[in-house]
Motif scaffolding. Structure first.
Motif, mmCIF file in Angstrom:
data_model
loop_
_atom_site.group_PDB
_atom_site.id
_atom_site.type_symbol
_atom_site.label_atom_id
_atom_site.label_comp_id
_atom_site.label_asym_id
_atom_site.label_seq_id
_atom_site.Cartn_x
_atom_site.Cartn_y
_atom_site.Cartn_z
ATOM 1 N N LYS A 23 40.016 35.933 41.254
ATOM 2 C CA LYS A 23 39.900 37.324 40.815
ATOM 3 C C LYS A 23 38.442 37.736 40.590
ATOM 4 C CE LYS A 23 44.533 37.609 38.798
ATOM 5 N NZ LYS A 23 45.353 37.956 37.600
ATOM 6 N N CYS A 26 37.458 36.541 36.592
ATOM 7 C CA CYS A 26 37.925 35.262 36.034
ATOM 8 C C CYS A 26 38.290 34.366 37.209
ATOM 9 C CB CYS A 26 39.138 35.477 35.121
ATOM 10 S SG CYS A 26 40.568 36.159 35.985
ATOM 11 N N CYS A 28 41.268 33.084 37.957
ATOM 12 C CA CYS A 28 42.687 33.060 38.337
ATOM 13 C C CYS A 28 42.837 33.312 39.836
ATOM 14 C CB CYS A 28 43.455 34.152 37.596
ATOM 15 S SG CYS A 28 43.595 33.836 35.845
ATOM 16 N N THR A 40 47.479 34.381 35.431
ATOM 17 C CA THR A 40 46.782 35.198 34.433
ATOM 18 C C THR A 40 46.051 34.286 33.448
ATOM 19 O OG1 THR A 40 48.772 35.162 33.081
ATOM 20 C CG2 THR A 40 48.447 37.100 34.454
ATOM 21 N N CYS A 41 45.081 34.867 32.751
ATOM 22 C CA CYS A 41 44.360 34.148 31.708
ATOM 23 C C CYS A 41 43.948 35.204 30.681
ATOM 24 C CB CYS A 41 43.145 33.431 32.297
ATOM 25 S SG CYS A 41 41.816 34.556 32.758
ATOM 26 N N CYS A 44 41.933 38.288 32.338
ATOM 27 C CA CYS A 44 42.605 39.330 33.132
ATOM 28 C C CYS A 44 43.810 39.921 32.398
ATOM 29 C CB CYS A 44 42.961 38.835 34.534
ATOM 30 S SG CYS A 44 43.957 37.355 34.588
HETATM 31 ZN ZN ZN Z 1 42.469 35.571 34.841
#
Ligand code: ZN
Ligand code: ADP
Ligand code: MG
Length: 480
Positions: A23, A26, A28, A40-41, A44
């Protein structure tokens, strides 16, 4: 006044998802189709206190897109926050670019209907993050949010309002899509939303110098809907103006089923978003050398291939257009021609039968299951006289169904052409015996009778007889 007194003005904002592995802010993954919220993290998902870090690949891809569309690349650029609340954007702001986009002042050239070229100016290309996705009514009437798409990198390519018909819009979008595919910055899969357009439409009387008020149809992702929606919107706006009304600047939603546009919300102006530089991110500074390196690494673009095919291979404008419209088809053409050394035959297969099958199966060129070697081998088998072109069509169908070596297919199916003189003679004599009338006709000068006889022999051999040999043998036998 009538429809003829009005001019149509269209500008497009195209969003293309970049095909970076990770992304924009980040690490991901960006892969499409994963189970909801598994990619996701905290960054995001928009958790407070997290810090974004710009993915360098995103800058590289955007600069590539800018260079391929004749833009100037800004050496000094930055990210800005565009503030708005929406459930698929938990931070309540989108990181985008406001007054210093990465690329500006480009253009794409399209062919117009009168055979001329028209430059469609590109105002800007900027980078930004995609939002998540809302899934309505999937579970008991509620709405659930999937943040896998949040933070997927996008470029937004904003055109000037230079387009004046649905045909021009179609050409511009297809050209832009093929450029992005050629430079491999986006897979441009429209059905997955990786290439989608906001379509701005206004009309004005031909005598007016000022542009009319625009409406904007959001997130359109099919060429057909875009054409239909623009046509509907033109009529709707002209009707309002003819009745003495005013066009409201608003965002519309196109409904495919009813074939109408519906109002979503009044259109915001830039000031409503309270843009400001994102304090979490450093400014983007690009050296001349960095930009030059990217420029040097650009592959050959569709425009150049198009011209090359016309000059080098004497292809028609139209045929070259079909082949270069897809990088995949164009590569298939080049690779297969290189192997079998018969570019004319390869281009014919691509333009006619392969295109037809793709259409029938609603497949994209990159879903073609066989390799360029397979196509080259098919051409060689015809050139060597191992199979006739009618059998070759059957082999091609089989190559789509169950891809393997064409040679293997014809062996397995027993489709090898009969080129044995004795066997051909036997068939010819039988057909001559069964069709004395045609023989008499041919002798009386009716050349068409020969075609009939050859047809009968083909039928008897299930299309496997060598047609040149048949022709020759029939004439010989009749004239004996
Ligand atoms: Zn993320
Ligand atoms: P916003 O994000 O507010 O829609 P942008 O500047 O990003 O604003 O995009 C505006 C788009 O609308 C551009 O593609 C531009 O060419 C187009 N546009 C602007 N004015 C008109 C108009 N009068 N008629 C049709 N299109 C227009
Ligand atoms: Mg817009």
């Amino acid at each position: 006044m009538s429809r003829q007194d009005y001019e149509v003005v269209i500008g497009l904002e195209v969003h293309a998802e970049l095909s970076t592995k990770t992304k924009i802010f980040c690490s991901c993954p960006t892969k499409f189709g994963a189970a909801p919220n598994t990619q996701t993290c905290p960054i995001c998902m928009g958790m407070p206190g997290t810090l974004p870090v710009l993915n360098e690949k995103v800058v590289e891809y955007a600069v590539k897109a800018g260079l391929a569309t004749n833009c100037e690349i800004s050496e000094n650029s930055k990210n800005d926050r565009k503030n708005y609340f929406y459930p698929d954007l938990p931070k309540a702001y989108q990181i985008s670019q406001y007054d210093k986009p990465l690329c500006e002042h480009g253009y794409i050239e399209i062919d117009t209907q009168d055979g001329n070229k028209k430059k469609i100016r590109i105002l800007r290309i900027h980078i930004e993050e995609d939002a998540g996705k809302l899934n309505h009514d999937e579970f008991g009437g509620g709405t659930l949010v999937d943040l896998n798409r949040a933070g997927v990198p996008l470029i937004e390519i904003v055109s000037e309002p230079d387009l004046s018909s649905t045909e021009e819009v179609d050409k511009y979008l297809k050209k832009l899509k093929s450029i992005l595919e050629y430079i491999e910055v986006s897979d441009c899969k429209m059905q997955e939303g990786s290439f989608r357009a906001d379509v701005n439409v206004s009309v004005k009387k031909k005598t007016d110098t000022k542009l009319g008020t625009r409406t904007e149809m959001k997130n359109m992702n099919s060429f057909r809907s875009i054409t239909r929606a623009i046509e509907y919107e033109i009529e709707r706006q002209i009707d309002i103006l003819e009745d003495g009304g005013k066009i409201e600047q608003e965002s519309l939603r196109w409904d495919e089923v009813s074939g109408k546009t519906f109002s979503m919300r009044d259109k915001e102006d830039a000031q409503d978003y309270r843009y400001f530089p994102d304090p979490d991110l450093v400014a983007i500074k690009l050296s001349k050398e960095y930009i030059q390196n990217i420029k040097d690494s650009l592959p050959e673009l569709p425009e150049s291939r198009h011209n090359r095919y016309i000059n080098e291979y004497k292809m028609s404008e139209k045929d070259a257009g079909i082949i270069v419209s897809s990088k995949y088809l164009s590569n298939l053409f080049e690779e297969a021609s290189e192997i079998c050394k018969n570019h004319k035959a390869v281009s014919n297969w691509i333009i006619s039968d392969i295109s037809r099958i793709l259409n029938e199966k609603e497949m994209e060129p990159n879903e073609i299951p066989f390799t360029s070697k397979h196509l080259a081998d098919l051409v060689t088998l015809i050139d060597k006289g191992t199979i006739s072109s009618s059998i070759a069509k059957k082999v091609l169908t089989e190559m789509f169904e169950n891809p393997r070596e064409p040679e293997e297919i014809i062996k397995e199916k027993g489709w090898i052409q009969i080129s044995d003189e004795g066997a051909i003679k036997e068939v010819v004599q039988k057909v001559l015996m069964d069709n004395p009338q045609s023989v008499a006709d041919f002798k009386a000068g009716k050349d068409r009778a020969l075609g009939f006889l050859v047809g009968q022999a083909m039928k008897a051999t299930k299309g496997k007889a060598n047609p040149q040999m048949l022709n020759k043998m029939f004439v010989e036998e009749i004239n004996k």
